[in-house]
Design a protein around this motif. Structure first.
Motif, PDB file in Angstrom:
ATOM      1  N   THR A   1      -9.959   1.902   2.182  1.00  0.00           N
ATOM      2  CA  THR A   1      -9.011   0.961   2.136  1.00  0.00           C
ATOM      3  C   THR A   1      -8.344   1.212   3.434  1.00  0.00           C
ATOM      4  O   THR A   1      -7.955  -0.130   4.242  1.00  0.00           O
ATOM      5  N   LEU A   2      -8.513   2.172   4.297  1.00  0.00           N
ATOM      6  CA  LEU A   2      -7.957   2.367   5.682  1.00  0.00           C
ATOM      7  C   LEU A   2      -8.658   1.438   6.516  1.00  0.00           C
ATOM      8  O   LEU A   2      -8.299   0.676   7.433  1.00  0.00           O
TER       9      LEU A   2
ATOM     10  N   LEU B   1       0.907  -1.147   0.182  1.00  0.00           N
ATOM     11  CA  LEU B   1      -0.087  -0.041  -0.155  1.00  0.00           C
ATOM     12  C   LEU B   1       0.732   1.319   0.065  1.00  0.00           C
ATOM     13  O   LEU B   1       0.483   2.302  -0.688  1.00  0.00           O
TER      14      LEU B   1
ATOM     15  N   LEU C   1       1.172   6.318   6.227  1.00  0.00           N
ATOM     16  CA  LEU C   1       0.381   5.438   5.238  1.00  0.00           C
ATOM     17  C   LEU C   1      -1.122   5.853   5.380  1.00  0.00           C
ATOM     18  O   LEU C   1      -1.942   6.088   4.401  1.00  0.00           O
ATOM     19  N   THR C   2      -1.561   5.799   6.907  1.00  0.00           N
ATOM     20  CA  THR C   2      -2.742   6.101   7.175  1.00  0.00           C
ATOM     21  C   THR C   2      -3.272   7.579   6.673  1.00  0.00           C
ATOM     22  O   THR C   2      -4.450   7.448   5.839  1.00  0.00           O
TER      23      THR C   2
ATOM     24  N   ARG D   1      -2.558   8.761   3.753  1.00  0.00           N
ATOM     25  CA  ARG D   1      -2.513   8.813   2.478  1.00  0.00           C
ATOM     26  C   ARG D   1      -3.863   7.706   1.951  1.00  0.00           C
ATOM     27  O   ARG D   1      -3.930   7.579   0.691  1.00  0.00           O
ATOM     28  N   LEU D   2      -4.555   6.835   2.660  1.00  0.00           N
ATOM     29  CA  LEU D   2      -5.245   6.051   2.298  1.00  0.00           C
ATOM     30  C   LEU D   2      -6.717   6.797   2.500  1.00  0.00           C
ATOM     31  O   LEU D   2      -7.152   7.398   3.144  1.00  0.00           O
TER      32      LEU D   2
ATOM     33  N   MET E   1      -9.481  12.246   0.391  1.00  0.00           N
ATOM     34  CA  MET E   1      -8.675  11.662   1.936  1.00  0.00           C
ATOM     35  C   MET E   1      -9.597  11.824   2.925  1.00  0.00           C
ATOM     36  O   MET E   1      -9.927  10.894   3.676  1.00  0.00           O
TER      37      MET E   1
ATOM     38  N   LYS F   1       1.712   1.816  -3.555  1.00  0.00           N
ATOM     39  CA  LYS F   1       0.847   2.112  -4.220  1.00  0.00           C
ATOM     40  C   LYS F   1       0.461   3.707  -3.965  1.00  0.00           C
ATOM     41  O   LYS F   1       0.005   4.222  -5.068  1.00  0.00           O
ATOM     42  N   HIS F   2       0.293   4.023  -2.823  1.00  0.00           N
ATOM     43  CA  HIS F   2       0.079   5.389  -2.443  1.00  0.00           C
ATOM     44  C   HIS F   2       1.338   6.260  -1.932  1.00  0.00           C
ATOM     45  O   HIS F   2       0.939   7.043  -1.255  1.00  0.00           O
TER      46      HIS F   2
ATOM     47  N   LYS G   1     -10.205  -1.413   5.417  1.00  0.00           N
ATOM     48  CA  LYS G   1      -9.743  -2.824   5.250  1.00  0.00           C
ATOM     49  C   LYS G   1      -8.532  -3.035   5.817  1.00  0.00           C
ATOM     50  O   LYS G   1      -8.240  -4.250   6.439  1.00  0.00           O
ATOM     51  N   LEU G   2      -7.675  -2.106   5.954  1.00  0.00           N
ATOM     52  CA  LEU G   2      -6.265  -2.361   6.510  1.00  0.00           C
ATOM     53  C   LEU G   2      -6.680  -2.676   8.106  1.00  0.00           C
ATOM     54  O   LEU G   2      -5.914  -3.405   8.647  1.00  0.00           O
TER      55      LEU G   2
END
Length: 387
Positions: free
Chosen positions: A197-198, A128, A189-190, A192-193, A141, A131-132, A200-201
């Motif tokens: 998606t966040l 991720l 990362l958080t 950016r998601l 966002m 990807k991000h 799911k993570l």
């Protein structure tokens, strides 16, 4: 544990300070960095990340900020140097000299580091992150339209892992070395998601944690003998069957000096017995902590019970005792040996073991000031510990 808390809080304060070059927040970041410095030397990596971040920004306020933060660490460094100079420089010797005998170029250690990084961060995180690597649009966002992506966060999120990757070429990287820096990567990362998606993570991490809990429960419920073919089985028995081992040692606990031939074994046994267990013999660089605690001069003439996980050669002990006997016992399929040495000969031990320990682990560089050293002052008065 203190390193993790001090480092993460210091990093967050640094990110806040970088927003408007606030001297107050740089001061807070520096004070927390001083706490990290007193916790473990890995704090230096965070301090280096601050410098790189300042050089990236190229602002006068940032240069002043890093000067403030570094100035806060000077009392901690001075305290560390003052204590070490009176105690054989153990922090320096352990971290930079004595524990690196196996260091050298290797293909195995970088691969092991890559696996460790994937495991610590979580398997999807690196994918991720790739990807991000560029932030999504602000509207995607957060509903507020605020992307909340401080540039300094990226430096703290990835530079430490890059430095560890370079070090992995010559040294195995411990899993716990990375923990102080994981939160910055996950925050990076958080932010950016997108929300879906966040979510799911988050579900992945919950499932990943549940998998670990389930594995621990299963391992704790199966019979101990399940692991009998494992190389670490005797250590497992030493840890979990301490009551049975204690019964085998009961006749010796009152009048004999209890010892083992390795530091981790000795402290495990000592914790379970609720009494100190010394380290007998040279052991490893980790056993130097026992040098602080055990004074073999005071044990001259005493009887020793040395518990071992491997079969001993009695001749290795005869020169240090008036008489030596060896027997063994078995607990849950693991065999342990008792070396019973009566009448400890301190002078022979000093010349045969302590002198070797001194040469191998207390070769303190001449450029380090030395006010005192328990090893040499205790066993070799008038002979400083020097390389």
């Amino acid at each position: 544990t203190p390193l993790i808390y001090f480092s993460v809080l210091s990093g967050l304060a640094w990110i806040r300070a970088a927003k408007d070059d606030s001297p107050r927040w740089y001061l807070i970041a520096g004070l927390l960095l001083a706490g990290a410095v007193l916790s473990k030397y890995f704090a230096a990596i965070l301090g280096f990340a601050y410098l790189v971040d300042v050089l990236r920004r190229r602002k006068a306020g940032a240069l002043t900020g890093v000067a403030i933060a570094y100035a806060c660490t000077l009392p901690a460094l001075a305290l560390m140097a003052w204590w070490n100079s009176a105690n054989c420089w153990p922090n320096f010797m352990f971290n930079f000299v004595n524990r690196h005998g196996d260091a050298g170029w290797s293909l195995k250690t970088p691969l092991l580091y890559a696996v460790t990084l994937i495991y610590v961060l979580g398997p999807p995180v690196l994918w991720l992150a790739l990807k991000h690597r560029r932030p999504a649009s602000a509207s995607a966002m957060r509903p507020s339209g605020n992307s909340c992506l401080p540039p300094s966060l990226g430096t703290l999120a990835w530079l430490p892992f890059l430095l560890f990757a370079l070090l992995a070429g010559v040294k195995q990287i411990g899993l716990h070395w990375l923990l102080s820096f994981v939160p910055f990567t996950l925050i990076w990362l958080t932010l950016r998601l997108p929300p879906a998606t966040l979510q799911k993570l988050g579900l992945f991490f919950a499932a990943f944690a549940t998998l670990h809990i389930a594995a621990i429960l299963v391992v704790s419920r199966v019979p101990l003998e399940t692991w009998q073919k494992a190389r670490q089985y005797d250590g497992i028995v030493l840890t979990f069957e301490h009551q049975a081992i204690a019964r085998e040692l009961d006749p010796y606990k009152k009048d004999w000096v209890l010892a083992m031939d390795g530091y981790s074994n000795a402290v495990t046994l000592g914790y379970n017995l609720r009494q100190y267990v010394a380290v007998f013999g040279e052991a490893s660089s980790h056993a130097r902590h026992d040098d602080l605690v055990t004074d073999f001069r005071a044990l001259a003439g005493r009887d020793f019970l040395i518990l071992r996980k491997s079969e001993p050669n009695p001749e290795d002990y005869r020169r240090y005792f008036r008489s030596v006997g060896v027997d063994s016992f078995e607990v849950r399929g693991a065999r342990f040996w008792r070396v019973k040495g009566e009448g400890f000969d301190y002078a022979a031990y000093r010349d045969g073991v302590l002198a070797k320990v001194r040469r191998k682990y207390y070769a303190i560089p001449t450029w380090l000031p030395q006010r005192a050293c328990y090893m040499c002052d205790r066993y070799f008065p008038g002979e400083p510990c020097r390389r």
